[in-house]
Write a protein that holds these residues in place. Structure first.
Motif, PDB file in Angstrom:
ATOM      1  N   LEU A  51      75.756 -63.417  27.219  1.00  0.00           N
ATOM      2  CA  LEU A  51      76.936 -62.550  27.282  1.00  0.00           C
ATOM      3  C   LEU A  51      76.670 -61.168  27.881  1.00  0.00           C
ATOM      4  O   LEU A  51      77.477 -60.684  28.681  1.00  0.00           O
ATOM      5  CB  LEU A  51      77.572 -62.415  25.894  1.00  0.00           C
ATOM      6  CG  LEU A  51      78.420 -63.606  25.442  1.00  0.00           C
ATOM      7  CD1 LEU A  51      78.814 -63.439  23.973  1.00  0.00           C
ATOM      8  CD2 LEU A  51      79.667 -63.750  26.318  1.00  0.00           C
ATOM      9  N   PRO A  52      75.577 -60.487  27.538  1.00  0.00           N
ATOM     10  CA  PRO A  52      75.349 -59.168  28.152  1.00  0.00           C
ATOM     11  C   PRO A  52      75.241 -59.224  29.672  1.00  0.00           C
ATOM     12  O   PRO A  52      75.635 -58.282  30.365  1.00  0.00           O
ATOM     13  CB  PRO A  52      74.027 -58.709  27.515  1.00  0.00           C
ATOM     14  CG  PRO A  52      73.952 -59.455  26.232  1.00  0.00           C
ATOM     15  CD  PRO A  52      74.566 -60.787  26.495  1.00  0.00           C
ATOM     16  N   PHE A  53      74.723 -60.322  30.199  1.00  0.00           N
ATOM     17  CA  PHE A  53      74.627 -60.456  31.651  1.00  0.00           C
ATOM     18  C   PHE A  53      76.008 -60.641  32.269  1.00  0.00           C
ATOM     19  O   PHE A  53      76.293 -60.100  33.347  1.00  0.00           O
ATOM     20  CB  PHE A  53      73.725 -61.636  32.018  1.00  0.00           C
ATOM     21  CG  PHE A  53      72.284 -61.434  31.656  1.00  0.00           C
ATOM     22  CD1 PHE A  53      71.432 -60.741  32.506  1.00  0.00           C
ATOM     23  CD2 PHE A  53      71.774 -61.933  30.466  1.00  0.00           C
ATOM     24  CE1 PHE A  53      70.098 -60.547  32.177  1.00  0.00           C
ATOM     25  CE2 PHE A  53      70.445 -61.752  30.129  1.00  0.00           C
ATOM     26  CZ  PHE A  53      69.607 -61.050  30.982  1.00  0.00           C
ATOM     27  N   LEU A  54      76.872 -61.400  31.596  1.00  0.00           N
ATOM     28  CA  LEU A  54      78.233 -61.578  32.092  1.00  0.00           C
ATOM     29  C   LEU A  54      79.008 -60.271  32.042  1.00  0.00           C
ATOM     30  O   LEU A  54      79.820 -59.976  32.926  1.00  0.00           O
ATOM     31  CB  LEU A  54      78.973 -62.649  31.282  1.00  0.00           C
ATOM     32  CG  LEU A  54      78.872 -64.085  31.811  1.00  0.00           C
ATOM     33  CD1 LEU A  54      77.444 -64.609  31.719  1.00  0.00           C
ATOM     34  CD2 LEU A  54      79.828 -65.009  31.068  1.00  0.00           C
ATOM     35  N   GLU A  55      78.733 -59.490  31.020  1.00  0.00           N
ATOM     36  CA  GLU A  55      79.439 -58.221  30.865  1.00  0.00           C
ATOM     37  C   GLU A  55      79.169 -57.282  32.039  1.00  0.00           C
ATOM     38  O   GLU A  55      80.041 -56.512  32.447  1.00  0.00           O
ATOM     39  CB  GLU A  55      79.014 -57.556  29.555  1.00  0.00           C
ATOM     40  CG  GLU A  55      79.732 -56.257  29.266  1.00  0.00           C
ATOM     41  CD  GLU A  55      79.337 -55.647  27.931  1.00  0.00           C
ATOM     42  OE1 GLU A  55      79.965 -54.659  27.526  1.00  0.00           O
ATOM     43  OE2 GLU A  55      78.396 -56.154  27.292  1.00  0.00           O
ATOM     44  N   GLU A  56      77.987 -57.357  32.603  1.00  0.00           N
ATOM     45  CA  GLU A  56      77.599 -56.446  33.671  1.00  0.00           C
ATOM     46  C   GLU A  56      78.008 -56.935  35.060  1.00  0.00           C
ATOM     47  O   GLU A  56      77.875 -56.201  36.040  1.00  0.00           O
ATOM     48  CB  GLU A  56      76.082 -56.242  33.639  1.00  0.00           C
ATOM     49  CG  GLU A  56      75.586 -55.560  32.366  1.00  0.00           C
ATOM     50  CD  GLU A  56      74.072 -55.502  32.299  1.00  0.00           C
ATOM     51  OE1 GLU A  56      73.429 -55.995  33.250  1.00  0.00           O
ATOM     52  OE2 GLU A  56      73.545 -54.968  31.311  1.00  0.00           O
ATOM     53  N   ALA A 104      84.507 -68.462  27.404  1.00  0.00           N
ATOM     54  CA  ALA A 104      85.663 -68.190  26.550  1.00  0.00           C
ATOM     55  C   ALA A 104      85.455 -66.919  25.731  1.00  0.00           C
ATOM     56  O   ALA A 104      86.380 -66.113  25.564  1.00  0.00           O
ATOM     57  CB  ALA A 104      85.917 -69.384  25.632  1.00  0.00           C
ATOM     58  N   THR A 105      84.237 -66.724  25.234  1.00  0.00           N
ATOM     59  CA  THR A 105      83.936 -65.517  24.455  1.00  0.00           C
ATOM     60  C   THR A 105      84.016 -64.277  25.331  1.00  0.00           C
ATOM     61  O   THR A 105      84.569 -63.241  24.925  1.00  0.00           O
ATOM     62  CB  THR A 105      82.543 -65.630  23.818  1.00  0.00           C
ATOM     63  OG1 THR A 105      82.491 -66.799  22.994  1.00  0.00           O
ATOM     64  CG2 THR A 105      82.224 -64.403  22.990  1.00  0.00           C
ATOM     65  N   ALA A 106      83.468 -64.376  26.544  1.00  0.00           N
ATOM     66  CA  ALA A 106      83.523 -63.238  27.469  1.00  0.00           C
ATOM     67  C   ALA A 106      84.972 -62.891  27.812  1.00  0.00           C
ATOM     68  O   ALA A 106      85.335 -61.713  27.894  1.00  0.00           O
ATOM     69  CB  ALA A 106      82.737 -63.561  28.736  1.00  0.00           C
ATOM     70  N   MET A 109      86.578 -61.133  24.909  1.00  0.00           N
ATOM     71  CA  MET A 109      86.094 -59.761  24.750  1.00  0.00           C
ATOM     72  C   MET A 109      86.452 -58.875  25.937  1.00  0.00           C
ATOM     73  O   MET A 109      86.169 -57.681  25.935  1.00  0.00           O
ATOM     74  CB  MET A 109      84.580 -59.772  24.527  1.00  0.00           C
ATOM     75  CG  MET A 109      84.180 -60.537  23.262  1.00  0.00           C
ATOM     76  SD  MET A 109      82.394 -60.613  22.972  1.00  0.00           S
ATOM     77  CE  MET A 109      82.070 -58.933  22.445  1.00  0.00           C
ATOM     78  N   GLY A 110      87.063 -59.489  26.957  1.00  0.00           N
ATOM     79  CA  GLY A 110      87.586 -58.706  28.070  1.00  0.00           C
ATOM     80  C   GLY A 110      86.596 -58.335  29.138  1.00  0.00           C
ATOM     81  O   GLY A 110      86.829 -57.401  29.902  1.00  0.00           O
ATOM     82  N   TYR A 111      85.458 -59.068  29.226  1.00  0.00           N
ATOM     83  CA  TYR A 111      84.512 -58.716  30.281  1.00  0.00           C
ATOM     84  C   TYR A 111      83.971 -59.933  31.033  1.00  0.00           C
ATOM     85  O   TYR A 111      82.833 -59.940  31.491  1.00  0.00           O
ATOM     86  CB  TYR A 111      83.363 -57.862  29.757  1.00  0.00           C
ATOM     87  CG  TYR A 111      82.572 -58.408  28.584  1.00  0.00           C
ATOM     88  CD1 TYR A 111      81.822 -59.574  28.688  1.00  0.00           C
ATOM     89  CD2 TYR A 111      82.540 -57.718  27.371  1.00  0.00           C
ATOM     90  CE1 TYR A 111      81.075 -60.050  27.635  1.00  0.00           C
ATOM     91  CE2 TYR A 111      81.788 -58.184  26.304  1.00  0.00           C
ATOM     92  CZ  TYR A 111      81.052 -59.346  26.440  1.00  0.00           C
ATOM     93  OH  TYR A 111      80.305 -59.809  25.389  1.00  0.00           O
ATOM     94  N   CYS A 112      84.792 -60.949  31.190  1.00  0.00           N
ATOM     95  CA  CYS A 112      84.388 -62.086  32.012  1.00  0.00           C
ATOM     96  C   CYS A 112      84.449 -61.668  33.480  1.00  0.00           C
ATOM     97  O   CYS A 112      85.366 -60.957  33.894  1.00  0.00           O
ATOM     98  CB  CYS A 112      85.316 -63.270  31.775  1.00  0.00           C
ATOM     99  SG  CYS A 112      84.732 -64.803  32.528  1.00  0.00           S
TER     100      CYS A 112
END
Length: 202
Positions: A51-56, A104-106, A109-112
């Motif tokens: 997830l942190p990688f997707l956020e960036e 789905a989680t990303a 959380m609004g950062y996909c």
């Protein structure tokens, strides 16, 4: 603001063609180098730890073994909102988080990432524990990598020839050549389970 891209290979190299995505990233990293705006990542089976990688990332390319119900070795490209429903040939255990869940989680959380590309290959074999890619699947890796390279280039992410230097890639001990060359024969290593628990023929 400069956009960033994530090139992600997911899968489990211990289960034959399930390792397709990881081997694609390995192949790409051996031959192509991007700027600091692109991360090349062996995601393996890390699930929600990705997830942190997707956020960036603003742009996401994923390589994966995908059961499209097509002939083995078929490469199929899926983009955008259609990506989540195709992800993953199978879960390797009941507790493993599928990449659909990660996306789905990303999204929740609004950062996909805004732009998604899935480059998937239909597996031939998933039940060979300890096995490598089947030839028909391994042969599609260069094509899959070229598809991703062209797609990223169209969005301003251009590669140059030369290897990627990164700590987000697999350890050398499990890279494709080392893994295949070090694999014991079926006589030396049972791949169907622990022989101590096999039923004895009566």
């Amino acid at each position: 603001m400069t956009q960033t891209a994530l090139i992600l290979g997911i899968g489990n190299v211990l289960w034959a063609d399930e390792g397709f995505g990881v081997r694609c990233v390995e192949h790409l990293a051996d031959r192509l180098a991007y700027g600091d705006d692109v991360t090349v990542l062996d995601g393996g089976t890390q699930g929600l730890y990705l997830l942190p990688f997707l956020e960036e990332a603003d742009v996401l390319v994923v390589f994966d073994a995908v059961d499209y119900g097509m002939p083995p070795g078929t490469v199929k490209v899926v983009e955008g909102d259609a990506v989540p429903r195709f992800m993953g040939a199978r879960k390797m255990s009941l507790h493993q988080t599928g990449f659909q869940d990660v996306i789905a989680t990303a999204q929740l959380m609004g950062y996909c990432p805004e732009a998604l590309l899935l480059v998937g290959c239909q597996p031939e074999e998933l039940e060979d524990y300890g096995g490598g890619l089947r030839a028909i699947v391994a042969a599609r890796i260069p094509e899959a990598v070229q598809i991703a390279r062209d797609w990223l280039a169209a969005r301003g992410f251009r590669a140059i020839d030369g290897p990627t230097v990164s700590d987000t890639l697999a350890d050398a001990s499990i890279r494709h050549a080392a893994y295949e060359d070090g694999r014991p024969s079926e006589d030396d290593a049972c791949r169907t389970g622990d022989p101590r628990f096999f039923p004895v023929a009566g």
